[in-house]
Design an enzyme around this catalytic site. Structure first.
Site, short mmCIF file in Angstrom:
data_model
loop_
_atom_site.label_atom_id
_atom_site.label_comp_id
_atom_site.label_asym_id
_atom_site.label_seq_id
_atom_site.Cartn_x
_atom_site.Cartn_y
_atom_site.Cartn_z
NE ARG A 13 50.15 44.95 22.01
CZ ARG A 13 51.01 45.61 22.78
NH1 ARG A 13 52.21 45.10 22.98
NH2 ARG A 13 50.68 46.75 23.34
CD GLU A 60 45.79 51.94 30.43
OE1 GLU A 60 45.96 51.28 29.40
OE2 GLU A 60 45.25 51.48 31.45
P1 AMP Z 1 45.71 54.18 24.26
O1 AMP Z 1 46.47 55.18 23.44
O2 AMP Z 1 45.65 54.59 25.71
O3 AMP Z 1 44.37 53.86 23.67
O4 AMP Z 1 46.57 52.84 24.26
C1 AMP Z 1 46.52 52.00 23.17
C2 AMP Z 1 47.85 51.37 22.84
O5 AMP Z 1 48.60 51.01 24.02
C3 AMP Z 1 47.64 50.11 22.07
O6 AMP Z 1 48.62 50.03 21.05
C4 AMP Z 1 47.79 49.01 23.08
O7 AMP Z 1 48.48 47.93 22.51
C5 AMP Z 1 48.56 49.62 24.24
N1 AMP Z 1 47.88 49.46 25.54
C6 AMP Z 1 47.39 50.45 26.32
N2 AMP Z 1 46.85 49.99 27.45
C7 AMP Z 1 46.98 48.66 27.39
C8 AMP Z 1 46.58 47.58 28.26
N3 AMP Z 1 45.95 47.82 29.43
N4 AMP Z 1 46.86 46.32 27.86
C9 AMP Z 1 47.49 46.08 26.69
N5 AMP Z 1 47.89 47.03 25.83
C10 AMP Z 1 47.65 48.31 26.17
#
Ligand code: AMP
Length: 175
Positions: free
Chosen positions: A58, A95
């Site tokens: 994305r 996450e």
């Molecule tokens: P993080 O590494 O935990 O900051 O997660 C970021 C990446 O995971 C991004 O590329 C987001 O597109 C995706 N992502 C993580 N959590 C979510 C969420 N709750 N909703 C949508 N996309 C998420």
């Protein structure tokens, strides 16, 4: 434009307990992508930028459009095994799981000023790994921009700890 109302929330995707913020509904809205790109460009008008880098998948949508707007090159940060030439890679916690990202070793000239873009920052694991990759490749990360932040998960703070200037357009807090 009220970006938060354009983003759809899907509960328990891709795993139980996750509130997934779906930006595909924002992309459907005429003018919303342009609004996001223009808002990021506006925020960074004082920043000299040589390259935009986006995180698969994305981050490519917003990042490539921003590179077009700024008239600079675009560096894709990809999932493993997708880039054909020699790569640098980083493994990190997500996450909802664990993942690896890669960048072409020769994508960035020493000292290039790189703006990192992704759709959303949650824990910051992905973006922190991307910042480390960009720096290892020789780039100076001049900013990290997101459409959405989930501030309760601490991602933006984590990037600030890494010395980054962090900015986002909308957020979902208190969850
Ligand atoms: P993080 O590494 O935990 O900051 O997660 C970021 C990446 O995971 C991004 O590329 C987001 O597109 C995706 N992502 C993580 N959590 C979510 C969420 N709750 N909703 C949508 N996309 C998420």
């Amino acid at each position: 434009m009220k970006l938060d109302t354009l983003i759809r929330t899907i509960s328990n995707y891709p795993k139980p307990g996750i509130e997934f913020r779906d930006i595909t509904t924002l992309l459907l809205e005429p003018g919303a992508l342009a609004y996001c790109v223009d808002a990021v460009a506006e925020h960074r008008t004082e920043t000299k930028i040589d390259l935009v880098s986006g995180i698969e998948a994305r981050g490519f949508i917003f990042g490539a459009a921003l590179a077009y707007k700024l008239g600079v090159g675009f560096v894709p940060i990809r999932k493993p095994g997708k880039l054909p030439a020699e790569t640098l890679e980083r493994e990190f916690d997500l996450e909802y799981g664990r993942d690896t990202i890669e960048i072409h070793r020769d994508a960035i000239a020493n000292g290039d000023r790189v703006l990192l873009v992704d759709d959303l920052i949650a824990t910051g694991g992905t973006a922190a790994a991307a910042v480390e990759l960009l720096r290892e490749a020789g780039g100076e990360v001049v900013g990290c921009d997101f459409v959405v932040s989930l501030p309760d998960l601490g991602g933006a703070d984590r990037l600030v700890q890494l010395g980054c200037s962090v900015h986002w357009l909308t957020e979902f807090a208190g969850e």
